[in-house]
Design a protein around this motif. Structure first.
Motif, PDB file in Angstrom:
ATOM      1  N   TYR A 143     -69.807  14.025   1.575  1.00 29.52           N
ATOM      2  CA  TYR A 143     -70.204  15.440   1.670  1.00 29.52           C
ATOM      3  C   TYR A 143     -69.308  16.063   2.728  1.00 29.52           C
ATOM      4  CZ  TYR A 143     -74.412  14.839  -1.131  1.00 29.52           C
ATOM      5  OH  TYR A 143     -75.276  14.616  -2.163  1.00 29.52           O
ATOM      6  N   TRP A 144     -68.674  17.127   2.329  1.00 25.47           N
ATOM      7  CA  TRP A 144     -67.724  17.774   3.250  1.00 25.47           C
ATOM      8  C   TRP A 144     -68.068  19.261   3.322  1.00 25.47           C
ATOM      9  CZ3 TRP A 144     -61.878  18.637   1.720  1.00 25.47           C
ATOM     10  CH2 TRP A 144     -61.218  19.285   2.787  1.00 25.47           C
ATOM     11  N   GLN A 145     -68.385  19.690   4.529  1.00 26.41           N
ATOM     12  CA  GLN A 145     -68.698  21.110   4.697  1.00 26.41           C
ATOM     13  C   GLN A 145     -67.387  21.856   4.964  1.00 26.41           C
ATOM     14  OE1 GLN A 145     -72.056  23.968   6.698  1.00 26.41           O
ATOM     15  NE2 GLN A 145     -71.603  22.077   7.773  1.00 26.41           N
ATOM     16  N   VAL A 146     -66.835  22.384   3.910  1.00 25.30           N
ATOM     17  CA  VAL A 146     -65.526  23.026   4.043  1.00 25.30           C
ATOM     18  C   VAL A 146     -65.629  24.414   4.663  1.00 25.30           C
ATOM     19  CG1 VAL A 146     -64.394  21.759   2.183  1.00 25.30           C
ATOM     20  CG2 VAL A 146     -65.698  23.824   1.649  1.00 25.30           C
ATOM     21  N   ALA A 147     -66.769  25.061   4.484  1.00 24.84           N
ATOM     22  CA  ALA A 147     -67.027  26.345   5.113  1.00 24.84           C
ATOM     23  C   ALA A 147     -68.527  26.400   5.375  1.00 24.84           C
ATOM     24  CB  ALA A 147     -66.591  27.499   4.203  1.00 24.84           C
ATOM     25  N   ASP A 148     -68.953  27.372   6.152  1.00 26.25           N
ATOM     26  CA  ASP A 148     -70.355  27.435   6.531  1.00 26.25           C
ATOM     27  C   ASP A 148     -71.255  27.515   5.287  1.00 26.25           C
ATOM     28  OD1 ASP A 148     -72.421  29.671   8.533  1.00 26.25           O
ATOM     29  OD2 ASP A 148     -72.597  27.535   8.053  1.00 26.25           O
ATOM     30  N   GLY A 149     -72.059  26.464   5.063  1.00 29.50           N
ATOM     31  CA  GLY A 149     -72.978  26.458   3.927  1.00 29.50           C
ATOM     32  C   GLY A 149     -72.318  26.082   2.611  1.00 29.50           C
ATOM     33  N   GLN A 150     -71.050  25.714   2.619  1.00 33.11           N
ATOM     34  CA  GLN A 150     -70.332  25.305   1.399  1.00 33.11           C
ATOM     35  C   GLN A 150     -69.955  23.829   1.539  1.00 33.11           C
ATOM     36  OE1 GLN A 150     -69.833  26.849  -1.327  1.00 33.11           O
ATOM     37  NE2 GLN A 150     -69.883  29.074  -0.954  1.00 33.11           N
ATOM     38  N   PHE A 151     -70.546  23.012   0.684  1.00 36.81           N
ATOM     39  CA  PHE A 151     -70.301  21.570   0.759  1.00 36.81           C
ATOM     40  C   PHE A 151     -69.637  21.099  -0.534  1.00 36.81           C
ATOM     41  CE2 PHE A 151     -72.854  20.556   4.477  1.00 36.81           C
ATOM     42  CZ  PHE A 151     -73.697  21.644   4.575  1.00 36.81           C
ATOM     43  N   GLY A 179     -66.518  21.692   8.756  1.00 39.73           N
ATOM     44  CA  GLY A 179     -65.258  20.957   8.853  1.00 39.73           C
ATOM     45  C   GLY A 179     -65.448  19.456   8.867  1.00 39.73           C
ATOM     46  N   GLN A 180     -66.694  19.042   8.969  1.00 39.35           N
ATOM     47  CA  GLN A 180     -66.962  17.615   9.075  1.00 39.35           C
ATOM     48  C   GLN A 180     -67.315  17.029   7.716  1.00 39.35           C
ATOM     49  OE1 GLN A 180     -70.341  16.620  11.584  1.00 39.35           O
ATOM     50  NE2 GLN A 180     -69.054  15.253  12.783  1.00 39.35           N
ATOM     51  N   VAL A 181     -66.954  15.771   7.534  1.00 43.29           N
ATOM     52  CA  VAL A 181     -67.321  15.074   6.311  1.00 43.29           C
ATOM     53  C   VAL A 181     -68.209  13.887   6.688  1.00 43.29           C
ATOM     54  CG1 VAL A 181     -65.261  13.614   6.327  1.00 43.29           C
ATOM     55  CG2 VAL A 181     -66.472  14.004   4.192  1.00 43.29           C
ATOM     56  N   GLY A 182     -69.223  13.706   5.874  1.00 44.53           N
ATOM     57  CA  GLY A 182     -70.085  12.546   6.061  1.00 44.53           C
ATOM     58  C   GLY A 182     -69.961  11.664   4.843  1.00 44.53           C
ATOM     59  N   ALA A 183     -69.799  10.386   5.072  1.00 40.19           N
ATOM     60  CA  ALA A 183     -69.608   9.476   3.950  1.00 40.19           C
ATOM     61  C   ALA A 183     -70.622   8.335   4.036  1.00 40.19           C
ATOM     62  CB  ALA A 183     -68.200   8.917   3.973  1.00 40.19           C
ATOM     63  N   MET A 184     -71.124   7.917   2.886  1.00 37.65           N
ATOM     64  CA  MET A 184     -72.051   6.782   2.864  1.00 37.65           C
ATOM     65  C   MET A 184     -71.762   5.943   1.629  1.00 37.65           C
ATOM     66  SD  MET A 184     -75.500   8.915   2.055  1.00 37.65           S
ATOM     67  CE  MET A 184     -75.555  10.208   0.816  1.00 37.65           C
ATOM     68  N   THR A 185     -72.023   4.676   1.779  1.00 38.93           N
ATOM     69  CA  THR A 185     -71.734   3.773   0.659  1.00 38.93           C
ATOM     70  C   THR A 185     -72.653   2.561   0.715  1.00 38.93           C
ATOM     71  OG1 THR A 185     -70.018   2.500  -0.464  1.00 38.93           O
ATOM     72  CG2 THR A 185     -69.987   2.462   1.914  1.00 38.93           C
ATOM     73  N   ASP A 186     -72.895   1.972  -0.426  1.00 38.49           N
ATOM     74  CA  ASP A 186     -73.589   0.691  -0.453  1.00 38.49           C
ATOM     75  C   ASP A 186     -72.628  -0.391  -0.917  1.00 38.49           C
ATOM     76  OD1 ASP A 186     -75.398   1.192  -3.602  1.00 38.49           O
ATOM     77  OD2 ASP A 186     -73.271   1.201  -3.132  1.00 38.49           O
TER      78      ASP A 186
END
Lengths: 276, 174
Positions: free
Chosen positions: A224-232, A210-217
């Motif tokens: 990257y968003w884990q919408v379900a277990d093991g599904q990004f 359920g968490q999203v991780g975001a990175m930028t330069d």
């Protein structure tokens, strides 16, 4: 006690006067008188030999050396202080960053941060951070989850994961066999931009479901968003401003979590099959 | 120590430090180097030394001088010349006026006599006459009882007197 009063003057041997006769009368030459006082002879000899030592020179050298050592010690102390201060700054900075991150991702503090950003913010979820200068320029936030069925549907319909706001001029490629959709072209200002969205089974950013991780330069922004277990769901925005990338990610996230149908879009000017 | 300053300490104790070092290294230049090092440390530790009583300060200086001298000998920085008479290296080959010659002869005769004493007696004589330490202070620094120090002093003086008399008799016969 007078200064150097133990340093008695050496006899001036060039003078015409005879050398002083030590107590006891013994001069070291000839028979020792019966009443010669060895005690006095020893004292006299010790005083004379002491007078030949350059105590003033020793004092000067000691002072010079001590002052140099003191200055060196001061420099070393300052260097250590600065080092400790720098280390403490790094440590507390890191600790502060970690604490803020924990607060940000805590269950009560992170409810759909994307949707709670002020409308006029230019930085979206990267607010308070400096793109391109912070190597840990990563934010995590909770967006939400989908059911296993919905996750499977997303995998099968990845071509629909195109942001509504992509420039009309972009060419879209749907990689049918690899659950990936790409779009590239130029925006209204002539800047080359690309968008790549794919379904992955892992993420370079540690994430909870359920968490999203975001990175930028500052130029490239990846989510990257884990919408379900093991599904990004991976979304890579290249050449877009962070606020635009943020906005486009938000629109897709909202569409997925709320089950909204994609808006009628004119973005994909052309669709091609990479298998061709 | 009241009214303590580096100059006060130096004028009061530089002789003690020099001869304490000389007793070990037996070289004028080496003893001067060590004296310099001792007072360099004293300068850097003035805040601590100013809190010491006279006897403690004297003891500190003596111990530092002795330890530095022993370190120096151990490291081979200054070769220990135990057979060399005190001040022998200052002898100069230039012709001396008669008065100076007589003085030098006396000094050398005394130094040779001191060198012939046993280690303990030589140490006591050096500390008492050259470093100007009292019997109490020698006892405190060496751990030898005051009674032993006094008796050793008497005996050492008698030996030196005998040696000087014998040397003087020998010179006279020549």
């Amino acid at each position: 006690m007078k200064k150097y009063d133990h340093i008695r003057p050496v006899t001036d041997n060039t003078a015409a006067e005879p050398a002083p006769v030590p107590p006891g009368g013994y001069t070291g030459v000839g028979p020792l008188p019966e009443d010669a006082e060895i005690d006095c002879i020893l004292k006299l000899t010790a005083d004379e030999l002491t007078a030949e030592v350059d105590f003033a020179g020793i004092r000067e050298r000691a002072l010079k050396s001590a002052k140099a050592a003191k200055a060196k010690r001061g420099k070393l102390r300052r260097a250590v202080s600065y080092g400790l201060f720098a280390a403490a700054s790094v440590f507390f900075g890191f600790a502060l960053f970690t604490v803020l991150g924990k607060i940000h991702t805590a269950p009560h503090g992170n409810v759909d941060v994307l949707n709670t950003q002020p409308a006029d913010t230019d930085e979206g979820i990267f607010r308070g951070m400096t793109p391109g200068t912070d190597p840990n320029f990563v934010r995590r936030t909770t967006v939400g989850t989908v059911s296993e069925e919905e996750a499977e549907e997303i995998v099968n319909s990845v071509s629909e994961l195109l942001p509504d706001a992509l420039p009309n001029s972009m060419t879209t490629l749907v990689d049918q066999g690899s659950s990936r959709v790409c779009a590239s072209g130029v925006d209204d200002e002539g800047t080359e931009v690309s968008y790549v969205c794919s379904i992955e089974n892992s993420s370079p950013i540690a994430l909870a479901v359920g968490q999203v991780g975001a990175m930028t330069d500052g130029e490239d922004t990846t989510y990257y968003w884990q919408v379900a277990d093991g599904q990004f769901i991976s979304m890579h925005f290249i050449g877009f401003e962070v606020k635009d990338a943020d906005s486009m990610f938000e629109s897709i996230a909202k569409r997925i979590t709320e089950g909204e149908a994609p808006a009628e879009t004119t973005a994909p000017a052309e669709t091609a099959d990479s298998a061709n | 120590m009241s009214d303590l300053s580096f100059d006060n300490i130096y004028s009061e104790y530089s002789r003690l430090v020099y001869w304490a070092a000389y007793r070990v290294v037996a070289q004028k230049e080496a003893a001067e180097d060590i004296t310099q090092q001792v007072f360099e440390r004293a300068y850097l530790n003035m805040d601590k030394l100013s809190e010491l009583a006279d006897a403690q300060l004297k003891s500190w200086l003596y111990r530092v001088a002795t330890n530095l001298a022993l370190d120096s000998v151990r490291k081979g920085k200054h070769e220990l010349l135990s057979d060399e008479p005190v001040g022998a290296e200052i002898a100069d080959t230039d012709p001396l006026p008669e008065a100076e010659l007589i003085k030098k002869q006396r000094q050398e005769a005394v130094q040779r006599a001191i060198q012939q004493l046993d280690e303990t007696s030589r140490t006591i004589i050096m500390l008492h006459y050259f470093s100007e330490m009292t019997v109490n202070e020698i006892a405190a620094q060496t751990g030898i009882s005051q009674g032993t120090i006094k008796s050793r002093l008497v005996r050492a003086r008698n030996i030196i007197k005998e040696l000087l008399t014998a040397e003087a008799d020998g010179n006279e016969e020549i």
